[in-house]
Scaffold this motif. Structure first.
Motif, PDB file in Angstrom:
ATOM      1  N   ALA A   1       1.121  -1.259  -0.032  1.00  0.00           N
ATOM      2  CA  ALA A   1       0.168  -0.155  -0.048  1.00  0.00           C
ATOM      3  C   ALA A   1       1.055   1.129   0.007  1.00  0.00           C
ATOM      4  O   ALA A   1       0.376   2.317  -0.526  1.00  0.00           O
ATOM      5  CB  ALA A   1      -1.104  -0.109   1.255  1.00  0.00           C
ATOM      6  N   MET A   2       2.308   1.151   0.289  1.00  0.00           N
ATOM      7  CA  MET A   2       2.886   2.353   0.675  1.00  0.00           C
ATOM      8  C   MET A   2       3.784   2.592  -0.684  1.00  0.00           C
ATOM      9  O   MET A   2       4.198   1.776  -1.129  1.00  0.00           O
ATOM     10  CB  MET A   2       3.779   2.292   1.792  1.00  0.00           C
ATOM     11  N   ASP A   3       3.805   4.018  -1.024  1.00  0.00           N
ATOM     12  CA  ASP A   3       4.570   4.402  -2.032  1.00  0.00           C
ATOM     13  C   ASP A   3       5.922   4.988  -1.394  1.00  0.00           C
ATOM     14  O   ASP A   3       6.092   6.109  -0.993  1.00  0.00           O
ATOM     15  CB  ASP A   3       4.081   5.735  -2.828  1.00  0.00           C
ATOM     16  N   ARG A   4       6.657   3.991  -0.949  1.00  0.00           N
ATOM     17  CA  ARG A   4       7.798   4.620  -0.194  1.00  0.00           C
ATOM     18  C   ARG A   4       9.143   5.261  -1.068  1.00  0.00           C
ATOM     19  O   ARG A   4       9.739   6.119  -0.646  1.00  0.00           O
ATOM     20  CB  ARG A   4       8.377   3.161   0.121  1.00  0.00           C
ATOM     21  N   GLU A   5       8.981   5.158  -2.447  1.00  0.00           N
ATOM     22  CA  GLU A   5       9.727   6.027  -3.334  1.00  0.00           C
ATOM     23  C   GLU A   5       9.229   7.380  -3.215  1.00  0.00           C
ATOM     24  O   GLU A   5       9.877   8.543  -2.825  1.00  0.00           O
ATOM     25  CB  GLU A   5       9.532   5.754  -4.657  1.00  0.00           C
ATOM     26  N   PHE A   6       7.833   7.671  -3.275  1.00  0.00           N
ATOM     27  CA  PHE A   6       7.385   8.953  -3.078  1.00  0.00           C
ATOM     28  C   PHE A   6       7.758   9.431  -1.542  1.00  0.00           C
ATOM     29  O   PHE A   6       7.845  10.759  -1.624  1.00  0.00           O
ATOM     30  CB  PHE A   6       5.761   8.868  -3.185  1.00  0.00           C
ATOM     31  N   MET A   7       7.493   8.754  -0.635  1.00  0.00           N
ATOM     32  CA  MET A   7       7.812   9.394   0.737  1.00  0.00           C
ATOM     33  C   MET A   7       9.028   9.776   0.732  1.00  0.00           C
ATOM     34  O   MET A   7       9.535  10.834   1.438  1.00  0.00           O
ATOM     35  CB  MET A   7       7.333   8.230   1.778  1.00  0.00           C
TER      36      MET A   7
ATOM     37  N   ASP B   1       6.771  -3.540  -4.438  1.00  0.00           N
ATOM     38  CA  ASP B   1       6.567  -2.105  -5.047  1.00  0.00           C
ATOM     39  C   ASP B   1       5.144  -1.434  -4.580  1.00  0.00           C
ATOM     40  O   ASP B   1       4.311  -2.364  -3.940  1.00  0.00           O
ATOM     41  CB  ASP B   1       6.347  -2.266  -6.585  1.00  0.00           C
ATOM     42  N   HIS B   2       4.913  -0.134  -5.028  1.00  0.00           N
ATOM     43  CA  HIS B   2       3.674   0.509  -4.728  1.00  0.00           C
ATOM     44  C   HIS B   2       2.416  -0.039  -5.470  1.00  0.00           C
ATOM     45  O   HIS B   2       2.399  -0.057  -6.787  1.00  0.00           O
ATOM     46  CB  HIS B   2       3.802   1.831  -4.924  1.00  0.00           C
TER      47      HIS B   2
END
Lengths: 515, 325
Positions: A297-303, A334-335
């Motif tokens: 669920a998390m977009d870690r790249e975006f964060m 991945d997200h």
């Protein structure tokens, strides 16, 4: 006419000088935040203390940015074939700041008597040690009970600082008056500490490495507000902002200033790894499908790009890519919100509220928690953000009173030193936030962690850790968020400040200022 | 009742109040989550059972709550504020180290705000309804409404970063080795921004209060009488109006004076001023119980002391109060 001559001469001199001729002299002002509780490195090992006391105290070895050992107080060392005997040849002519000679007896006292009593992190490694012997005044031998792969990585100043036997033997270490005027062997001597303002260190004229240190004095400046620290750097009041001392958005702004350099190096030994503990004991987070759903669920790249201004690296698993024995042959999360939703449906998540505890270390961490809530709510997970201060955070996490909680931990160069402690079941202990707080219990993997720690060959260890990483990533005991990068900002005319894996902590030893 | 008898009675009450405050603070603080041993261990980035137990034993936290409370309170009764294990020094020493910086800052702010506030308030009241009055009240409102924290940062930005006129933080130039007059000037320069920032809010309050109070009193009968007697405006304003109008300001000044120790946390933080407010804040974050309790107690003592002083000042300004009591 005279001045013309002088100018010509100066230009000629400047041209003739080699480009990197180190210049002696000068003063360096470095920010320290928060103010350390004490400077006796054998007693206190928090970040600020390591930063300041890393100039006063030394370890037997130092480590380069690839984590290879380098000479420190030991000028050479030998590891026996069986991995059980480590012999160190000490540097000749080393004296403590009070003039007493530094000998093998000090090493035996430090590692055998003082530190086992005071240094929790080292204690775990010293459990492998059978005997420590001074073979002669300049030779020390450590004999282990069984091979311990990462043993060569425990001799850094913050991990095994050498403390003076002649001052501490037979005293109550914590109550010794000398703790307020630390005596080490390092390149700088303690001069003065004006509480709330600064700590002043001066050059150790008798330092055993010829020509070092170059600087005359170092001031560690205590400036409690992050915005004021940025201003202090901007106005030239301080020359160095160690990693993490200003907010990320200020990093970008300050790096654009003239004569400001920035480096992400100098953190390899620590490799700060951030994750969220997911309570494996109860609630939805005890279901592996829920934990995997969180990862998707998390977009870690975006964060990373937004919250951390693009600094750092999204991790693949428990081991940082800067740490030895890293492997990326694992499931990559991945997200993928659809996958997350499918997993939640499969487990029958009832929409109950999940509490998220951010790390109370400033704005960045607060925003990070908000980004997580945003991402999770997009797949239908209700998140409620708890708020607390540092002491409250310690209490809540060490008493397991959370569903998800942010944290980050240093890895100290080796999975057996800084990684396994968060995943093996023997480290499930209430009362400390620096162990297996999530309650992950996997006996099969435990056996593999233990075996990998005591192997002697690096190839064997790599193979073992590859396997461990592959398996544990599928279980998602915690949600790995980011390999943190804390850039160090400094004036470009300060050279050789960051040359080792612990960066500014022992940076002033080699640093010099170009006039 | 003579002034001395009153003071003696007040001091006796004060001692009791302080004791109650000590007990109350102790209980409140221990009820807050978190414990200094875990914080200290936590900062080391690693901790085991043994370390935390050692620390708790050293801090005396392993003893029953009642015993801890008794030890603390009986210590306080003997003027012993205890020992800060975190900082490795007696609390009284820590506080004494920080006290001069704080008193200098809050004292300067106090004087600036009181003097300027009253002067501007009198000036505004004298020109009520005129443009100067509007201008002054608008500024006062602005200062009154501006968050201290923001004003502090802006002051640093403008006067230190952009204009480069004044140092932006710290107590003195670190490592300059100034002595004598040069040192005093250096400290004074460092004092300007934090003292002004801290003083602005109260200055606005004093000004508004003086102005309103002056206007109210100026419609009183005795002012008409004075004017009828042919006294000059200046004399009426000073001797008849201001003296009667100043009482509420004294009350408020008493309150501000009570905050001289603990009231500058934000200012001290932004300006890296090495004072008591920061000591308290940092100790709170670390749950350094003895230090926080010590600062609280000293602040409470300060509040009580200034309440007594305020009462005495009332009597001086308005003799009727003493006569009635």
């Amino acid at each position: 006419m005279n001045s013309l001559k002088a100018t010509t001469f100066l230009i000629a001199a400047a041209l003739a000088a080699p480009l990197a001729a180190q210049q002696a002299g000068g003063r360096l002002d470095i920010v320290v935040q928060p103010e350390p509780p004490g400077l006796m490195l054998g007693l206190v090992q928090n970040g600020p203390t390591q930063l300041v006391a890393g100039d006063i105290y030394e370890g037997l070895l130092r480590y380069d940015t690839d984590l290879n050992p380098m000479p420190g107080l030991a000028e050479s060392w030998e590891v026996a074939e069986d991995g059980l005997t480590y012999t160190f040849k000490l540097h000749e002519g080393v004296t403590w700041h009070d003039g007493e000679p530094f000998t093998a007896e000090d090493v035996v006292f430090s590692a055998g008597t003082f530190l086992p009593e005071t240094h929790a992190r080292l204690r775990a490694s010293l459990a492998y040690v059978d005997t420590i012997t001074a073979l002669d005044p300049l030779t020390v031998e450590f004999k282990l009970k069984e091979p311990f792969g990462p043993f060569i990585s425990v001799f850094e100043s913050g991990t095994m600082p050498m403390v003076p036997k002649h001052i501490y033997e037979g005293t109550d270490f914590a109550a010794n008056e000398a703790n307020n005027t630390p005596i080490g062997t390092g390149p700088f001597k303690f001069d003065e500490w004006v509480k709330g303002s600064y700590i002043h260190l001066v050059k150790n004229e008798d330092y055993y490495v010829d020509g070092l240190p170059y600087l005359d004095e170092v001031y560690y400046r205590v400036i409690p507000d992050a915005a004021s620290r940025a201003v202090a750097f901007e106005t030239g009041e301080v020359d160095v902002l160690p990693g993490g001392s200003v907010e990320n958005w200020d990093v970008a702004r300050l790096t654009e200033m003239e004569n400001v350099c920035s480096t992400g190096k100098g953190w390899e030994f620590f490799a700060p790894h951030a994750w969220m503990w997911l309570n494996n004991r109860e609630g939805p987070t005890s279901d592996v499908r829920f934990r995997q759903a969180i990862m998707y669920a998390m977009d870690r790249e975006f964060m990373r790009d937004v919250v951390w201004n693009g600094l750092g690296k999204v991790p693949t698993g428990p081991v940082s890519s800067a740490t030895n024995f890293y492997s990326d042959d694992v499931t990559i999360y991945d997200h993928d919100p659809d996958k997350a939703k499918a997993l939640l449906e499969e487990m029958g998540y009832d929409g109950s509220t999940i509490r998220l505890l951010p790390l109370p270390y400033g704005e960045t961490w607060q925003r990070w928690a908000e980004a997580v809530r945003q991402n999770l709510s997009e797949v239908g997970i209700n998140v409620e953000i708890d708020s607390t201060d540092v002491a409250g955070w310690n209490e809540k996490t060490s008493q397991w009173d959370y569903d998800m909680a942010f944290t980050y931990l240093y890895q100290y160069g080796d999975p057996a030193l800084g990684v396994s402690r968060n995943y093996t079941a023997d480290r499930i202990e209430k009362g400390s936030p620096w162990n297996n707080v999530e309650g992950y219990d996997n006996p099969e993997l435990d056996a593999k962690w233990f075996a990998a720690a005591t192997m002697t060959s690096a190839e064997e260890r790599q193979a073992a850790y590859d396997e461990i990483q592959k398996e544990i990533v599928d279980d998602v005991p915690v949600a790995w968020m980011l390999e943190l990068e804390f850039p160090t900002l400094y004036r470009c005319n300060v050279h050789d400040l960051v040359t080792t894996g612990i960066g500014v902590n022992d940076g002033p030893r080699n640093a010099w200022i170009e006039e | 009742m003579s002034v001395f008898a009153i003071i003696a009675a007040r001091l006796a009450k004060a001692a009791l109040t302080l004791l109650c405050i000590a007990v109350l603070n102790f209980c409140l603080l221990h009820a807050a989550p978190g414990d200094p041993a875990v914080v200290l261990a936590g900062e080391a980035g690693a901790a085991d059972e043994q370390m935390i137990e050692q620390l708790r034993e050293r801090f005396g936290l392993d003893q029953p709550f009642g015993v801890q409370l008794w030890k603390y309170v009986s210590g306080v009764a003997q003027l012993d504020l205890g020992y800060s294990f975190r900082q490795g020094a007696p609390v009284i020493e820590l506080i004494a180290d920080r006290l001069p910086a704080t008193l200098l800052l809050t004292g300067a702010a106090f004087v600036i705000s009181l003097v300027c506030g009253i002067a501007l308030g009198v000036a505004a009241a004298a020109r009520v309804g005129k443009p100067q009055d509007s201008l002054l009240t608008t500024f006062a409102l602005l200062f009154y409404a501006t968050p201290l924290y923001w004003a502090a940062l802006m002051a640093v930005l403008v006067f230190s970063v952009w204009l480069g006129w004044l140092p932006g933080f710290g107590y003195e130039t670190v490592g300059a080795g100034y002595t004598g007059m040069a040192r005093i000037i250096d400290i004074a320069q460092h004092l300007v921004l934090p003292a002004l920032t801290l003083g602005l809010f109260f200055m606005a309050v004093y000004m508004r209060m003086t102005r309103a109070s002056m206007l109210e009193v100026s419609t009183a009968d005795f002012v008409k009488t004075a004017r009828a007697k042919g006294l000059s405006d200046a004399v009426i304003r000073r001797r008849h109006i201001l003296r009667n109008a100043i009482l509420p300001v004294v009350t408020l000044a008493g309150l501000q004076a009570g905050q001289l120790i603990g009231g500058a946390v934000l200012t001290e933080t932004v300006f890296a001023w090495p004072g008591i407010g920061r000591l308290m804040f940092e100790s709170l974050a670390a749950r350094d119980y003895n230090t926080i309790l010590g600062v609280f107690l000293v602040s409470a003592a300060m509040v009580i002391a200034f309440n007594i002083v305020t009462d005495i000042v009332y009597r001086l300004v308005d003799p009727r109060i003493g006569a009635r009591a």
